[in-house]
Write a protein that holds these residues in place. Sequence first.
Motif, short mmCIF file in Angstrom:
data_model
loop_
_atom_site.label_atom_id
_atom_site.label_comp_id
_atom_site.label_asym_id
_atom_site.label_seq_id
_atom_site.Cartn_x
_atom_site.Cartn_y
_atom_site.Cartn_z
N LYS A 366 -0.19 5.69 2.68
CA LYS A 366 -0.84 5.79 1.38
C LYS A 366 -1.87 4.69 1.13
CE LYS A 366 0.12 6.31 -3.56
NZ LYS A 366 1.16 6.36 -4.61
N GLU A 370 -5.77 5.43 0.14
CA GLU A 370 -6.36 4.87 -1.08
C GLU A 370 -7.60 4.03 -0.74
OE1 GLU A 370 -3.19 2.74 -2.89
OE2 GLU A 370 -2.29 4.52 -3.82
N LYS A 374 -11.37 4.75 -2.04
CA LYS A 374 -12.15 3.72 -2.73
C LYS A 374 -13.51 3.52 -2.08
CE LYS A 374 -11.85 -1.14 -4.14
NZ LYS A 374 -11.01 -2.38 -4.09
#
Length: 441
Positions: A366, A370, A374
């Motif tokens: 994860k 992420e 971003k």
Amino acid sequence: MIRTLVNSWKVPELRKKLLFTIFIIIVFRFGSMIPVPFLNVEALAGMMGSLGDSGAILTYLDTLSGGAFAQATVFAMSVSPYINASIIMQLMTVALPYLESLQKEGEEGRKKMMAITRYLTIFLGLMQGTAFYLYLRNGSYLGESIVTYTEGFSGIFAAIVIVLSFTAGTAVMMWLGEQINEKGVGNGVSILMFAGIVARMPSLITRLAVYFSLAVENPEQYTKYFVFVPLFVVMFLFMMWVIVFMNDAERRIPIQYAQRTVGRRMYAGQSTHIPLKIGIAGVMPIIFATSILAIPNFVNFFVRPTGWWKTILDSLSINGPIYNTIYFLLIIMFSYFYVSITYNPIEMANNLRQSNGVIPGIRPGKPTSEYFAKVLSKVTFMGAIFLGFIALLPIAFSIGTGMGNLSMGGTSIIIMVGVALETIKQMESQLMMRHYKGFLD
């Protein structure tokens, strides 16, 4: 670029592909000069010339078709129905599970998707051809009708011939693009768009020459054009440089691969990177935004708007602040949308973990997805601002200088430069493949 063209010409196979591509472009240009029957060409030219900057969507379509739209020739619709069909298919792929499953089926799924896109292109070509016919039927110039026959059986027959001619031109354009894909160099539809835009360059030069001649003949009233014409040339070259620079700009995500054993051999860890282009969405967000803003203006093809609807259309004028604001916001929105349907951060993280790769300082799973999300968000934002700047700069120049109807917007420049760069890169890759000697030599 010139060296690549010269080297490609020396390779017999590439030379055949280049000659075939040039032949298709010549066919496209001849088709752009064949007028559709039952139209008053002189009255049509006068009506299109009188529109000026008020016909924003018409100018855009005319630029893509290389002037064929304004002359209502067989190729008047150009590749715009195919582009719209491709946009709709991309949008529907997200919404319809069946299309999403076809996209994941590999080569067979791609063939089915292409077949659906072809049928949708013909349908859109028929709809746009009908809309354009109704626009021409309702139009006139100095009391002369654009369509020569509008009443009775002759009017019905003329309508069928005109609409079918436009639709047939759409089908032929799509077929020509596919032939370039199979036997030529570059992406077929992009090459035809490139040829259409380049065909408008003489018109642009003529328009600039007219502005400059006004300054020479009447320097007291038009002195500003002595400055604005060279300034436009500088702006044009600057935009091309920015597009080339941003096309090569990328955000590199460092990747570290762990040691792994294959058979009896142990391979040391490797350091590499994943390149993410700043202009990751290409020109698609501008095409999406232009297509959405063109929808209200298509009402002009069917009826002459009055009242509040005319007020809305006037507010969406290409030189209006409302149009420019919505245009810029749509470019940003569609940039994020296009990247979201093209790149999946979770899938990227899973692929990286399966290949025993990690991003230094980022845990697998994860946190990696992420991090990808971003970085993609930042890269997309920079690319969207770049696209918005390129798209609005010619409009701002036109408003500030009063030099309208130059038939060369930011979208056209991005398409022209982008297609040229991608075609040259494809030729370079084919040259490298033919000069690679392999293991057995």
